[in-house]
Write a protein that holds these residues in place. Sequence first.
Motif, PDB file in Angstrom:
ATOM      1  N   ALA A   2       1.001  -1.086   0.266  1.00 45.41           N
ATOM      2  CA  ALA A   2       0.031   0.148  -0.152  1.00 45.41           C
ATOM      3  C   ALA A   2       0.910   1.252   0.105  1.00 45.41           C
ATOM      4  N   THR A  10      -7.628  -1.372   5.651  1.00 43.99           N
ATOM      5  CA  THR A  10      -8.850  -0.152   6.032  1.00 43.99           C
ATOM      6  C   THR A  10     -10.012  -0.495   6.572  1.00 43.99           C
ATOM      7  N   GLU A  13     -12.901  -1.563   5.181  1.00 39.29           N
ATOM      8  CA  GLU A  13     -13.081  -3.361   4.726  1.00 39.29           C
ATOM      9  C   GLU A  13     -13.726  -3.666   6.003  1.00 39.29           C
TER      10      GLU A  13
END
Length: 109
Positions: A2, A10, A13
Amino acid sequence: MARGGRSGFTLGEVLVVVVIIGILASIALPQFHTTVTRGYWNAAQDILQTIYSGEQVYEAANDTYVDPANPVTCPGRCIYMDDPNVANIPVTYTVENVSATTFTARATY
């Protein structure tokens, strides 16, 4: 990898996964409760059948039915079964209205 060399999930998510788990749990828990209740009633029917069979055997030998909870008419174990009210199911059993020709066995949840 990332941005910035970091990896992981995240917040979005994680929230999606939590929502999906919540939806699945809301569907599964009522079904689980229904299955457990059905199991209790199946066990209750089995125990009521055992009580009925024991009463029939006692009646054949003594020409009367017996109240297994009454220590006067039934000292010890008259119908030769363990006390069903100490099992790990929340169902209680009673034998009532006992006479020479009839009896009532009841399971209550």
